[in-house]
Design an enzyme around this catalytic site. Structure first.
Site, PDB file in Angstrom:
ATOM      1  N   HIS A   1       5.559   8.175   1.691  1.00  0.00           N
ATOM      2  CA  HIS A   1       5.659   7.438   3.258  1.00  0.00           C
ATOM      3  C   HIS A   1       4.643   6.110   3.359  1.00  0.00           C
ATOM      4  CE1 HIS A   1       1.965  10.023   3.789  1.00  0.00           C
ATOM      5  NE2 HIS A   1       1.858   9.304   5.013  1.00  0.00           N
TER       6      HIS A   1
ATOM      7  N   HIS B   1       2.207   4.789   5.033  1.00  0.00           N
ATOM      8  CA  HIS B   1       0.784   4.793   5.485  1.00  0.00           C
ATOM      9  C   HIS B   1       0.045   4.309   4.712  1.00  0.00           C
ATOM     10  CE1 HIS B   1       1.404   7.988   8.938  1.00  0.00           C
ATOM     11  NE2 HIS B   1       1.891   6.958   9.507  1.00  0.00           N
TER      12      HIS B   1
ATOM     13  N   ASP C   1      -3.103   4.465   3.625  1.00  0.00           N
ATOM     14  CA  ASP C   1      -3.718   5.532   2.616  1.00  0.00           C
ATOM     15  C   ASP C   1      -2.977   6.136   1.551  1.00  0.00           C
ATOM     16  OD1 ASP C   1      -2.750   7.197   4.973  1.00  0.00           O
ATOM     17  OD2 ASP C   1      -3.831   8.721   4.136  1.00  0.00           O
ATOM     18  N   HIS C   2      -1.591   5.849   1.692  1.00  0.00           N
ATOM     19  CA  HIS C   2      -0.539   6.204   0.524  1.00  0.00           C
ATOM     20  C   HIS C   2      -0.163   5.160  -0.312  1.00  0.00           C
ATOM     21  CE1 HIS C   2      -0.611  10.464   2.144  1.00  0.00           C
ATOM     22  NE2 HIS C   2      -1.218   9.634   2.990  1.00  0.00           N
TER      23      HIS C   2
ATOM     24  N   HIS D   1       6.281  13.614  10.115  1.00  0.00           N
ATOM     25  CA  HIS D   1       5.073  12.855  10.008  1.00  0.00           C
ATOM     26  C   HIS D   1       5.350  11.532  10.378  1.00  0.00           C
ATOM     27  CE1 HIS D   1       0.865  11.704   9.107  1.00  0.00           C
ATOM     28  NE2 HIS D   1       1.411  11.003   7.968  1.00  0.00           N
TER      29      HIS D   1
ATOM     30  N   ASP E   1       2.204  13.789   3.427  1.00  0.00           N
ATOM     31  CA  ASP E   1       1.505  14.481   4.760  1.00  0.00           C
ATOM     32  C   ASP E   1       2.497  15.088   5.485  1.00  0.00           C
ATOM     33  OD1 ASP E   1      -0.604  13.053   3.636  1.00  0.00           O
ATOM     34  OD2 ASP E   1      -0.574  11.713   5.453  1.00  0.00           O
TER      35      ASP E   1
ATOM     36  N   HIS F   1      -3.513  15.153   1.297  1.00  0.00           N
ATOM     37  CA  HIS F   1      -4.921  15.347   1.754  1.00  0.00           C
ATOM     38  C   HIS F   1      -5.617  16.660   1.373  1.00  0.00           C
ATOM     39  CE1 HIS F   1      -5.142  11.703   4.085  1.00  0.00           C
ATOM     40  NE2 HIS F   1      -3.750  11.751   4.014  1.00  0.00           N
TER      41      HIS F   1
HETATM   42 FE    FE Z   1      -2.210  10.324   4.557  1.00  0.00          FE
HETATM   43 ZN    ZN Z   2       0.374   9.791   6.495  1.00  0.00          ZN
END
Ligand code: FE
Ligand code: ZN
Length: 256
Positions: free
Chosen positions: A55, A57, A59-60, A113, A130, A168
């Protein structure tokens, strides 16, 4: 016939960049940061062969561009312009193969999400970003409780032995909430003991597996009487149906 390992590279405070590797090559899932990936590849003398994104985001996907400046590799991800680096956009039911490892993944669209979140499922492994966490699920940033319920239900239909690689390390805090949401579930106590032992040694609690999630994750246990009762108590009225239970649990967890 090919053999490979799956290694957890840490990023930021609690992200995992799952790395599929053999003796000479590696593919990474959700490289939010290029640094730990580049360090690992250099140390292990590996060549990057693919990037997978679940996805959009940061942080990915934040490390995509820098990794691509070092390695010209395909980037597999969802139909979402918010991840400009994706070269192979995948829709529900489509398949992709990591030929170096002899692994074929089926893509599952699992909104909740985010609107366009996907999972990669194959070879007894599920990379679910996530959406599904050990004993928890992602926040509903773009999706509805109905979508998250449908996505989680779909993930629960793969075999119990499927290893679950989440984005995570949230397991211990998820368990704390799960014990409130699903009181009396002895499987949670056993899981907490195992997870705490791993964290005490600074080891990942992941991968989980689908059987463990069925037994311990309140967000996939929304039809269990104990979970219905505690969610109903939280909202102060009787809840009917798993979607309204999931919505209540998610709200409760956000404030827990
Ligand atoms: Fe994340
Ligand atoms: Zn995420």
């Amino acid at each position: 016939m090919s053999t490979f390992d799956v290694v957890a590279l840490r990023a930021f405070s609690d992200n995992y960049i799952w790395t599929i590797r053999d003796g000479g090559r590696a593919a990474v899932v959700d490289p939010g940061d290029a640094r730990p990936v580049l360090d690992y590849l250099r140390r292990e003398k590996l060549e990057l062969v693919a990037i997978l994104n679940t996805h959009h985001h940061a942080d990915h996907v934040g490390g995509n561009a820098e990794l691509l400046s070092h390695f010209k590799v395909p980037v597999y991800g969802p139909h979402d312009a918010r991840i400009p680096e994706v070269s192979q956009r995948l829709a529900d039911g489509e398949r992709m193969t990591l030929t170096h490892f002899g692994v074929e993944f089926e893509v599952m669209e699992i909104p909740g999400h985010t609107r366009t979140h996907i999972a990669f499922y194959g070879a007894g492994m599920l990379f679910c970003g996530d959406t599904l966490f050990a004993a928890g699920c992602g926040r509903l940033f773009e999706g509805t409780p109905q979508q998250m319920h449908d996505s989680l239900s779909r993930l629960m239909r793969v075999p119990d032995s499927t290893r679950v690689y989440c984005g995570h390390e949230y397991t211990l805090s998820n368990i704390r909430f799960a014990k409130a949401a699903d009181p009396g579930n002895a499987a949670l106590d056993a899981l907490e003991t195992r997870a705490q032992k791993l964290r005490d040694q600074d080891l990942p609690t992941l991968p989980s597996d689908i059987g463990q999630e069925r037994a311990t994750n309140p967000f996939v246990r929304c039809a269990e009487p104990a979970v219905i009762a505690s969610a109903s108590q939280y909202v102060g009225k009787p809840l009917a149906g798993p979607v309204s239970v999931l919505a209540a649990l998610r709200e409760w967890k956000n404030n827990f």
